[in-house]
Design a protein around this motif. Structure first.
Motif, PDB file in Angstrom:
ATOM      1  N   LYS B  14       0.848  -1.192   0.000  1.00  0.00           N
ATOM      2  CA  LYS B  14       0.000   0.000   0.000  1.00  0.00           C
ATOM      3  C   LYS B  14       0.881   1.239   0.000  1.00  0.00           C
ATOM      4  O   LYS B  14       1.977   1.247   0.580  1.00  0.00           O
ATOM      5  N   ARG B  15       0.382   2.274  -0.598  1.00  0.00           N
ATOM      6  CA  ARG B  15       1.099   3.549  -0.651  1.00  0.00           C
ATOM      7  C   ARG B  15       1.510   3.962   0.758  1.00  0.00           C
ATOM      8  O   ARG B  15       0.730   3.867   1.700  1.00  0.00           O
ATOM      9  N   GLY B  16       2.751   4.392   0.874  1.00  0.00           N
ATOM     10  CA  GLY B  16       3.243   4.851   2.166  1.00  0.00           C
ATOM     11  C   GLY B  16       4.030   3.811   2.939  1.00  0.00           C
ATOM     12  O   GLY B  16       4.745   4.153   3.890  1.00  0.00           O
ATOM     13  N   GLN B  17       3.924   2.547   2.530  1.00  0.00           N
ATOM     14  CA  GLN B  17       4.672   1.481   3.199  1.00  0.00           C
ATOM     15  C   GLN B  17       6.104   1.427   2.661  1.00  0.00           C
ATOM     16  O   GLN B  17       6.395   1.892   1.560  1.00  0.00           O
ATOM     17  N   ASN B  18       6.983   0.827   3.465  1.00  0.00           N
ATOM     18  CA  ASN B  18       8.369   0.598   3.030  1.00  0.00           C
ATOM     19  C   ASN B  18       8.498  -0.818   2.472  1.00  0.00           C
ATOM     20  O   ASN B  18       7.838  -1.742   2.961  1.00  0.00           O
ATOM     21  N   VAL B  19       9.341  -0.985   1.460  1.00  0.00           N
ATOM     22  CA  VAL B  19       9.609  -2.313   0.909  1.00  0.00           C
ATOM     23  C   VAL B  19      11.110  -2.490   0.727  1.00  0.00           C
ATOM     24  O   VAL B  19      11.840  -1.517   0.524  1.00  0.00           O
ATOM     25  N   THR B  20      11.543  -3.742   0.814  1.00  0.00           N
ATOM     26  CA  THR B  20      12.964  -4.063   0.612  1.00  0.00           C
ATOM     27  C   THR B  20      13.076  -5.260  -0.306  1.00  0.00           C
ATOM     28  O   THR B  20      12.368  -6.258  -0.124  1.00  0.00           O
ATOM     29  N   PHE B  21      13.976  -5.165  -1.288  1.00  0.00           N
ATOM     30  CA  PHE B  21      14.231  -6.248  -2.217  1.00  0.00           C
ATOM     31  C   PHE B  21      15.664  -6.731  -2.048  1.00  0.00           C
ATOM     32  O   PHE B  21      16.556  -5.938  -1.728  1.00  0.00           O
ATOM     33  N   ARG B  22      15.849  -8.004  -2.346  1.00  0.00           N
ATOM     34  CA  ARG B  22      17.192  -8.569  -2.229  1.00  0.00           C
ATOM     35  C   ARG B  22      17.665  -9.096  -3.577  1.00  0.00           C
ATOM     36  O   ARG B  22      16.872  -9.616  -4.369  1.00  0.00           O
ATOM     37  N   CYS B  23      18.963  -8.991  -3.820  1.00  0.00           N
ATOM     38  CA  CYS B  23      19.584  -9.535  -5.019  1.00  0.00           C
ATOM     39  C   CYS B  23      20.836 -10.305  -4.639  1.00  0.00           C
ATOM     40  O   CYS B  23      21.698  -9.786  -3.911  1.00  0.00           O
ATOM     41  N   ASP B  24      20.959 -11.517  -5.146  1.00  0.00           N
ATOM     42  CA  ASP B  24      22.181 -12.304  -4.997  1.00  0.00           C
ATOM     43  C   ASP B  24      22.833 -12.436  -6.363  1.00  0.00           C
ATOM     44  O   ASP B  24      22.254 -13.067  -7.267  1.00  0.00           O
ATOM     45  N   PRO B  25      24.010 -11.851  -6.550  1.00  0.00           N
ATOM     46  CA  PRO B  25      24.646 -11.871  -7.875  1.00  0.00           C
ATOM     47  C   PRO B  25      25.321 -13.206  -8.147  1.00  0.00           C
ATOM     48  O   PRO B  25      25.392 -14.078  -7.262  1.00  0.00           O
ATOM     49  N   ILE B  26      25.815 -13.372  -9.361  1.00  0.00           N
ATOM     50  CA  ILE B  26      26.662 -14.510  -9.704  1.00  0.00           C
ATOM     51  C   ILE B  26      27.899 -14.434  -8.808  1.00  0.00           C
ATOM     52  O   ILE B  26      28.491 -13.359  -8.652  1.00  0.00           O
ATOM     53  N   SER B  27      28.284 -15.547  -8.229  1.00  0.00           N
ATOM     54  CA  SER B  27      29.225 -15.521  -7.101  1.00  0.00           C
ATOM     55  C   SER B  27      30.574 -14.888  -7.417  1.00  0.00           C
ATOM     56  O   SER B  27      31.150 -14.205  -6.587  1.00  0.00           O
ATOM     57  N   GLU B  28      31.091 -15.065  -8.622  1.00  0.00           N
ATOM     58  CA  GLU B  28      32.409 -14.502  -8.906  1.00  0.00           C
ATOM     59  C   GLU B  28      32.367 -13.074  -9.430  1.00  0.00           C
ATOM     60  O   GLU B  28      33.404 -12.479  -9.723  1.00  0.00           O
ATOM     61  N   HIS B  29      31.179 -12.509  -9.569  1.00  0.00           N
ATOM     62  CA  HIS B  29      31.043 -11.147 -10.087  1.00  0.00           C
ATOM     63  C   HIS B  29      31.175 -10.137  -8.960  1.00  0.00           C
ATOM     64  O   HIS B  29      30.531 -10.250  -7.924  1.00  0.00           O
ATOM     65  N   ASN B  30      31.981  -9.094  -9.180  1.00  0.00           N
ATOM     66  CA  ASN B  30      32.135  -8.096  -8.135  1.00  0.00           C
ATOM     67  C   ASN B  30      31.378  -6.798  -8.420  1.00  0.00           C
ATOM     68  O   ASN B  30      31.362  -5.900  -7.595  1.00  0.00           O
ATOM     69  N   ARG B  31      30.735  -6.703  -9.588  1.00  0.00           N
ATOM     70  CA  ARG B  31      29.894  -5.531  -9.855  1.00  0.00           C
ATOM     71  C   ARG B  31      28.430  -5.940  -9.809  1.00  0.00           C
ATOM     72  O   ARG B  31      28.054  -6.994 -10.328  1.00  0.00           O
ATOM     73  N   LEU B  32      27.638  -5.073  -9.205  1.00  0.00           N
ATOM     74  CA  LEU B  32      26.202  -5.332  -9.070  1.00  0.00           C
ATOM     75  C   LEU B  32      25.448  -4.060  -9.412  1.00  0.00           C
ATOM     76  O   LEU B  32      25.827  -2.959  -8.988  1.00  0.00           O
ATOM     77  N   TYR B  33      24.357  -4.222 -10.170  1.00  0.00           N
ATOM     78  CA  TYR B  33      23.600  -3.078 -10.700  1.00  0.00           C
ATOM     79  C   TYR B  33      22.125  -3.229 -10.363  1.00  0.00           C
ATOM     80  O   TYR B  33      21.595  -4.333 -10.335  1.00  0.00           O
ATOM     81  N   PRO B  70      26.433  -4.927   1.698  1.00  0.00           N
ATOM     82  CA  PRO B  70      27.385  -5.223   2.779  1.00  0.00           C
ATOM     83  C   PRO B  70      28.272  -6.393   2.390  1.00  0.00           C
ATOM     84  O   PRO B  70      27.802  -7.367   1.793  1.00  0.00           O
ATOM     85  N   LYS B  71      29.550  -6.267   2.679  1.00  0.00           N
ATOM     86  CA  LYS B  71      30.525  -7.335   2.426  1.00  0.00           C
ATOM     87  C   LYS B  71      30.669  -7.680   0.957  1.00  0.00           C
ATOM     88  O   LYS B  71      31.246  -8.723   0.619  1.00  0.00           O
ATOM     89  N   GLY B  72      30.138  -6.859   0.084  1.00  0.00           N
ATOM     90  CA  GLY B  72      30.334  -7.085  -1.334  1.00  0.00           C
ATOM     91  C   GLY B  72      29.683  -8.328  -1.890  1.00  0.00           C
ATOM     92  O   GLY B  72      30.086  -8.824  -2.950  1.00  0.00           O
ATOM     93  N   SER B  73      28.666  -8.840  -1.208  1.00  0.00           N
ATOM     94  CA  SER B  73      28.009 -10.048  -1.726  1.00  0.00           C
ATOM     95  C   SER B  73      26.609  -9.686  -2.211  1.00  0.00           C
ATOM     96  O   SER B  73      26.471  -9.048  -3.241  1.00  0.00           O
ATOM     97  N   PHE B  74      25.565 -10.034  -1.459  1.00  0.00           N
ATOM     98  CA  PHE B  74      24.216  -9.707  -1.876  1.00  0.00           C
ATOM     99  C   PHE B  74      23.973  -8.209  -1.704  1.00  0.00           C
ATOM    100  O   PHE B  74      24.734  -7.499  -1.027  1.00  0.00           O
ATOM    101  N   SER B  75      22.903  -7.740  -2.308  1.00  0.00           N
ATOM    102  CA  SER B  75      22.527  -6.327  -2.195  1.00  0.00           C
ATOM    103  C   SER B  75      21.052  -6.214  -1.834  1.00  0.00           C
ATOM    104  O   SER B  75      20.254  -7.114  -2.150  1.00  0.00           O
TER     105      SER B  75
END
Lengths: 111, 116
Positions: B14-33, B70-75
């Motif tokens: 609902k409008r006004g609520q906060n949401v958080t999404f998670r992304c787990d990149p390919i393990s050997e990749h150090n750039r995340l977009y 954090p720690k350069g892994s998931f975002s």
């Protein structure tokens, strides 16, 4: 500012009817031009990277070419499973992090 | 599976609520977009990380948006006080920083956000 324009917006082909999709771009020093395929409700799937004018890449029925101002994605004898949205993106040499995308061409191949 | 994964796949809020999404990149990749995509449009760049450092943030990203790696892994991508205009597909991608190769970005399946 980097810009990418794709045409046509939509393309309908009969199975076996070859055609080309266009991607016109302006970028301050091209690092790479990328082609992606995107199916409805899914993330883009990487197809090709092109680096310099005159370069060509092929994969099955798809062939990508690059000039200094545009890229073409040629589709030879397409099949219904080639139906998807095809996205073009560029990266500038000065900014390897950011890709600028076009709005895509939605291809429909009828059996 | 060694591809990019995102969670959740769908979020209705609902409008006004906060949401958080998670992304787990390919393990050997150090750039995340992070990108945002609305219907009929191509993905729009939001931000990117190299390891844990956030190197660029789009002007499109208002103060309500924040991303961390954090720690350069998931975002995570958080949107505070959601608005109906935030409804979109949020895409995460990762790439390898090895400059001997192209910087192609590999995308996850996306998180579809609907703000009521």
């Amino acid at each position: 500012e980097d810009q990418v324009t794709q045409s046509p917006e939509a393309l309908r082909l009969q199975e076996g009817e070859s055609s080309s999709l266009n991607c016109s771009y302006t970028v301050s020093g091209l690092r790479g031009l990328f082609w992606y395929r995107q199916d409805p409700g899914k993330g883009p799937e990487f197809l090709f990277t092109l680096y310099s004018a005159g370069e060509e890449k092929e994969k099955e029925r798809l062939k990508a070419t690059l000039t200094k101002k545009e890229s073409f994605l040629h589709i030879t004898a397409p099949k219904p499973e080639d139906s998807a949205t095809y996205l073009c993106a560029v990266q500038a040499r000065t900014n390897a992090g950011k890709s600028t995308f076009g709005d895509g061409t939605t291809l429909t191949v009828k059996p | 599976d060694t591809g990019v994964s995102q969670d959740p796949r769908h979020k209705i809020t609902k409008r006004g609520q906060n949401v958080t999404f998670r992304c787990d990149p390919i393990s050997e990749h150090n750039r995340l977009y992070w990108y945002r995509q609305t219907l009929g449009q191509g993905p729009e760049f939001l931000t990117y990380f190299q390891n844990e450092a956030q190197l660029e943030k789009s002007r499109l990203l208002s103060d309500r948006f924040s991303a961390e790696r954090p720690k350069g892994s998931f975002s995570t991508l958080e949107i505070q006080r959601t608005e109906q205009g935030d409804s979109a597909m949020y895409l995460c991608a990762s790439s390898d920083r090895d400059f001997s190769r192209s910087n192609e970005q590999f995308f996850g399946p996306g998180t579809r956000l609907t703000v009521l």
